[in-house]
Design a protein around this motif. Structure first.
Motif, PDB file in Angstrom:
ATOM      1  N   TYR A 264       0.810  -1.209   0.000  1.00 31.91           N
ATOM      2  CA  TYR A 264       0.000   0.000   0.000  1.00 31.91           C
ATOM      3  C   TYR A 264       0.849   1.268   0.000  1.00 31.91           C
ATOM      4  CZ  TYR A 264      -4.229  -2.733   0.552  1.00 31.91           C
ATOM      5  OH  TYR A 264      -5.269  -3.609   0.339  1.00 31.91           O
ATOM      6  N   GLY A 265       2.017   1.204   0.636  1.00 37.96           N
ATOM      7  CA  GLY A 265       2.903   2.356   0.616  1.00 37.96           C
ATOM      8  C   GLY A 265       3.402   2.650  -0.782  1.00 37.96           C
ATOM      9  N   MET A 266       3.818   1.601  -1.515  1.00 38.63           N
ATOM     10  CA  MET A 266       4.316   1.792  -2.872  1.00 38.63           C
ATOM     11  C   MET A 266       3.199   2.159  -3.843  1.00 38.63           C
ATOM     12  SD  MET A 266       7.318  -0.962  -3.569  1.00 38.63           S
ATOM     13  CE  MET A 266       8.858  -0.882  -2.650  1.00 38.63           C
ATOM     14  N   ALA A 267       2.043   1.494  -3.696  1.00 36.12           N
ATOM     15  CA  ALA A 267       0.920   1.788  -4.587  1.00 36.12           C
ATOM     16  C   ALA A 267       0.469   3.240  -4.444  1.00 36.12           C
ATOM     17  CB  ALA A 267      -0.250   0.851  -4.303  1.00 36.12           C
ATOM     18  N   ARG A 268       0.336   3.690  -3.201  1.00 33.42           N
ATOM     19  CA  ARG A 268      -0.079   5.072  -2.976  1.00 33.42           C
ATOM     20  C   ARG A 268       1.052   6.046  -3.306  1.00 33.42           C
ATOM     21  NH1 ARG A 268      -4.122   2.722  -3.332  1.00 33.42           N
ATOM     22  NH2 ARG A 268      -5.762   2.523  -1.774  1.00 33.42           N
ATOM     23  N   GLY A 269       2.301   5.585  -3.115  1.00 34.41           N
ATOM     24  CA  GLY A 269       3.432   6.424  -3.492  1.00 34.41           C
ATOM     25  C   GLY A 269       3.463   6.658  -4.986  1.00 34.41           C
ATOM     26  N   LEU A 270       3.240   5.589  -5.764  1.00 34.99           N
ATOM     27  CA  LEU A 270       3.189   5.722  -7.218  1.00 34.99           C
ATOM     28  C   LEU A 270       2.016   6.588  -7.626  1.00 34.99           C
ATOM     29  CD1 LEU A 270       4.141   4.955 -10.058  1.00 34.99           C
ATOM     30  CD2 LEU A 270       2.695   2.931  -9.934  1.00 34.99           C
ATOM     31  N   PHE A 271       0.859   6.380  -6.982  1.00 38.73           N
ATOM     32  CA  PHE A 271      -0.312   7.197  -7.286  1.00 38.73           C
ATOM     33  C   PHE A 271      -0.017   8.667  -7.018  1.00 38.73           C
ATOM     34  CE2 PHE A 271      -4.205   9.364  -6.043  1.00 38.73           C
ATOM     35  CZ  PHE A 271      -5.057   9.052  -7.094  1.00 38.73           C
ATOM     36  N   SER A 272       0.760   8.932  -5.980  1.00 39.58           N
ATOM     37  CA  SER A 272       1.043  10.307  -5.591  1.00 39.58           C
ATOM     38  C   SER A 272       2.102  10.954  -6.476  1.00 39.58           C
ATOM     39  CB  SER A 272       1.503  10.350  -4.125  1.00 39.58           C
ATOM     40  OG  SER A 272       1.879  11.648  -3.756  1.00 39.58           O
ATOM     41  N   ASN A 273       3.291  10.336  -6.585  1.00 44.70           N
ATOM     42  CA  ASN A 273       4.378  11.010  -7.311  1.00 44.70           C
ATOM     43  C   ASN A 273       4.504  10.598  -8.774  1.00 44.70           C
ATOM     44  OD1 ASN A 273       6.251   8.662  -7.557  1.00 44.70           O
ATOM     45  ND2 ASN A 273       6.389   8.818  -5.334  1.00 44.70           N
ATOM     46  N   GLU A 274       3.877   9.482  -9.155  1.00 43.65           N
ATOM     47  CA  GLU A 274       3.820   9.019 -10.540  1.00 43.65           C
ATOM     48  C   GLU A 274       5.183   8.691 -11.133  1.00 43.65           C
ATOM     49  OE1 GLU A 274       1.456  11.701 -12.918  1.00 43.65           O
ATOM     50  OE2 GLU A 274      -0.032  11.931 -11.336  1.00 43.65           O
ATOM     51  N   SER A 275       6.209   8.489 -10.301  1.00 45.96           N
ATOM     52  CA  SER A 275       7.521   8.099 -10.811  1.00 45.96           C
ATOM     53  C   SER A 275       7.453   6.671 -11.352  1.00 45.96           C
ATOM     54  CB  SER A 275       8.568   8.187  -9.692  1.00 45.96           C
ATOM     55  OG  SER A 275       8.766   9.509  -9.295  1.00 45.96           O
ATOM     56  N   GLY A 276       7.684   6.529 -12.640  1.00 48.05           N
ATOM     57  CA  GLY A 276       7.586   5.234 -13.285  1.00 48.05           C
ATOM     58  C   GLY A 276       6.249   4.993 -13.937  1.00 48.05           C
ATOM     59  N   LEU A 277       5.291   5.854 -13.639  1.00 46.44           N
ATOM     60  CA  LEU A 277       3.955   5.685 -14.212  1.00 46.44           C
ATOM     61  C   LEU A 277       3.932   6.098 -15.681  1.00 46.44           C
ATOM     62  CD1 LEU A 277       1.176   4.768 -13.197  1.00 46.44           C
ATOM     63  CD2 LEU A 277       0.611   7.161 -12.768  1.00 46.44           C
ATOM     64  N   GLY A 278       4.692   7.138 -16.023  1.00 47.22           N
ATOM     65  CA  GLY A 278       4.785   7.567 -17.413  1.00 47.22           C
ATOM     66  C   GLY A 278       3.939   8.764 -17.771  1.00 47.22           C
ATOM     67  N   THR A 279       3.298   9.385 -16.787  1.00 50.54           N
ATOM     68  CA  THR A 279       2.428  10.517 -17.082  1.00 50.54           C
ATOM     69  C   THR A 279       3.191  11.837 -17.170  1.00 50.54           C
ATOM     70  OG1 THR A 279       1.946  10.542 -14.712  1.00 50.54           O
ATOM     71  CG2 THR A 279       0.314   9.533 -16.153  1.00 50.54           C
ATOM     72  N   ALA A 280       3.991  12.143 -16.151  1.00 59.06           N
ATOM     73  CA  ALA A 280       4.718  13.413 -16.124  1.00 59.06           C
ATOM     74  C   ALA A 280       5.578  13.644 -17.367  1.00 59.06           C
ATOM     75  CB  ALA A 280       5.573  13.508 -14.855  1.00 59.06           C
ATOM     76  N   PRO A 281       6.198  12.595 -17.953  1.00 57.60           N
ATOM     77  CA  PRO A 281       6.987  12.821 -19.166  1.00 57.60           C
ATOM     78  C   PRO A 281       6.177  13.380 -20.336  1.00 57.60           C
ATOM     79  CG  PRO A 281       7.554  10.721 -18.193  1.00 57.60           C
ATOM     80  CD  PRO A 281       6.365  11.230 -17.432  1.00 57.60           C
ATOM     81  N   ILE A 282       4.866  13.160 -20.320  1.00 57.52           N
ATOM     82  CA  ILE A 282       4.026  13.713 -21.398  1.00 57.52           C
ATOM     83  C   ILE A 282       4.035  15.238 -21.320  1.00 57.52           C
ATOM     84  CG2 ILE A 282       1.686  13.800 -22.336  1.00 57.52           C
ATOM     85  CD1 ILE A 282       1.221  10.999 -21.229  1.00 57.52           C
TER      86      ILE A 282
END
Length: 455
Positions: A264-282
């Motif tokens: 849950y820490g990593m899932a919410r961390g990814l949801f929060s900072n999006e590092s590795g998610l691929g959205t911010a690079p857009i």
């Protein structure tokens, strides 16, 4: 609804199993090592973020791109996301969320560098990019790029749309008793006014709102931490201890294991900072920048602000409050922990949280709508963007009156699915990331134009 929620929860639990956690955190650690602890340049990058690259190609300024990305990341993940992480994974989830942000800085840097490196121009002269272009042009894998773009579009309806509108309508109802239908309609109308103006309008609105909302929220958190000052050290120690050992259900905390805290820490961390998610690079791909490394450095500061600072403060606020007034947390909903903590602020606590969450969520909606537009255009062409905007607005209203559990399970599932192809591209193209970083940063060419160098 219960059956659908159960199905989504099962799929989300499967996606966020050990393989995903290993891939996500493994990528963070791998890129941190390959880039010689790129995090040490964070403060240099923060200084750069306020300096424009005049005359460079791109649609929006470097700070505009960062503000748009921050608008999408600093949102309900920092407030409700941390709350649910603690409720479901115990206090230790805060540390895993923080680790995801600290080491995720290297991943955010890498994916943003690749987005600028492989961005392209449309027929009408606009600069576009993101993981879908990185995967197609860098990995030469069109089908995987299509998969990423498709999952991203679905994710925008979850993490970037329904989660946010539900959070706004719910907190406004709790504070003022306003009907969720009324607040949902207002949110939808305000969003329509901004997103129909395109990326430049979105960027300008985010540039104005993001610094204000972040500062206001941080000041509120500092005030609560002062109230809980006697419990700060015990809270930090509890967070560290329970991140690696089983936590029994006591004192308002959920019983948890290291695995659930990590999950849950990593899932919410990814949801929060999006590092590795691929959205911010857009967003990074649309920035006016001299070379890929400059924008990548600026983009990585988003993870620092979002998780290393804001999420960490929220987590300590929640845990210290639970130690301070444990009776207030008995039998409360998973998403109510932060609201109770803010209730400690005399008279203004609930209003401060309502204002912070509403602005956070609104700017997140704007940022994610832009991500969805870019992916929609990649798959179906520019004419499809208007269809997407209308669908986004419709789902936005529906989200204001929909069950939270279903929304969160759907969001976690979509985030995990879109992260896979993006993380794979980062790992396979890591050599390019290192080469670009060596040429521009380590060899002292940070101010050089990208046109003067090609690998």
């Amino acid at each position: 609804m219960e059956i659908l929620s159960s199905i989504l929860r099962g799929m989300s639990d499967f996606i966020w199993g050990i393989p995903m956690l290993v891939l996500l955190f493994g990528t963070h650690l791998f890129m941190t090592g390959r880039l010689r602890l790129i995090q040490r340049y964070t403060f240099k990058a923060i200084k750069m973020s306020f300096t424009a690259d005049e005359g460079s190609e791109g649609e929006i300024s470097q700070f505009g791109a960062l503000a748009t990305a921050l608008a999408a990341t600093i949102g309900t993940g920092n407030i409700i996301g941390v709350s649910t992480a603690v409720a479901l994974g115990g206090p230790g989830a805060v540390l895993w969320c923080w680790f995801t942000g600290l080491f995720g800085i290297a991943t955010k840097y890498s994916e943003s560098l690749l987005a600028v490196k492989f961005r392209t121009k449309t027929d009408d002269g606009r600069v576009v990019g993101g993981p879908m272009y990185t995967i197609e042009r860098g990995l030469k894998c069109r089908w995987l790029a299509v998969v990423f773009a498709a999952f991203t579009i679905f994710a925008t309806f979850g993490a970037g749309c329904t989660v946010q509108s539900h959070a706004i309508s719910d907190v406004i109802y709790t504070t003022f008793g306003t009907s969720v239908f009324v607040s949902g309609a207002v949110i939808t109308c305000l969003t329509a006014v901004v997103i129909l103006g395109g990326v430049k309008t979105i960027s300008k609105v985010c540039e104005k709102l993001v610094p204000f909302m972040a500062l206001f929220y941080i000041i509120s958190c500092i005030a609560i931490l002062w109230i809980n000052r006697e419990f700060l050290v015990p809270a930090v120690l509890l967070i560290i201890r329970s991140a690696f050992t089983p936590q029994a259900a006591a004192g308002g905390f959920a019983g948890s294991t290291m695995m659930t805290a990590c999950r849950y820490g990593m899932a919410r961390g990814l949801f929060s900072n999006e590092s590795g998610l691929g959205t911010a690079p857009i967003a990074a791909a649309s920035a006016q920048t001299k070379n890929p490394v400059r924008q990548a450095m600026i983009s990585m500061t988003g993870t620092f602000w979002d998780t290393v600072i804001v999420c960490a403060m929220t987590g300590i606020v929640v845990v210290s409050s639970m130690l301070h007034v444990p009776e207030a947390y008995t039998g409360v909903a998973d998403d109510a922990l932060t609201r109770i903590a803010f209730g400690q602020l005399p008279s203004v606590g609930n209003y401060a949280l309502t204002a912070s969450l509403s602005i956070f969520a609104f700017t997140t909606i704007l940022g994610w709508s832009f991500y969805g537009e870019r992916c929609m255009e990649y798959l179906f062409g520019k004419k499809s963007v208007l269809i997407y905007r209308l669908a986004f607005l419709a789902v936005l209203f529906i989200g204001a009156v929909t069950s939270l559990e279903i929304i969160w399970n759907f969001s976690d599932l979509m985030n995990g699915l879109m992260a896979f192809p993006n993380l794979i591209s980062i790992l396979f193209l890591s050599k390019i990331v290192v080469e670009e970083t060596k040429y521009y940063l380590w060899d002292g060419r940070l101010h050089h134009d990208a046109a003067s160098h090609n690998f």
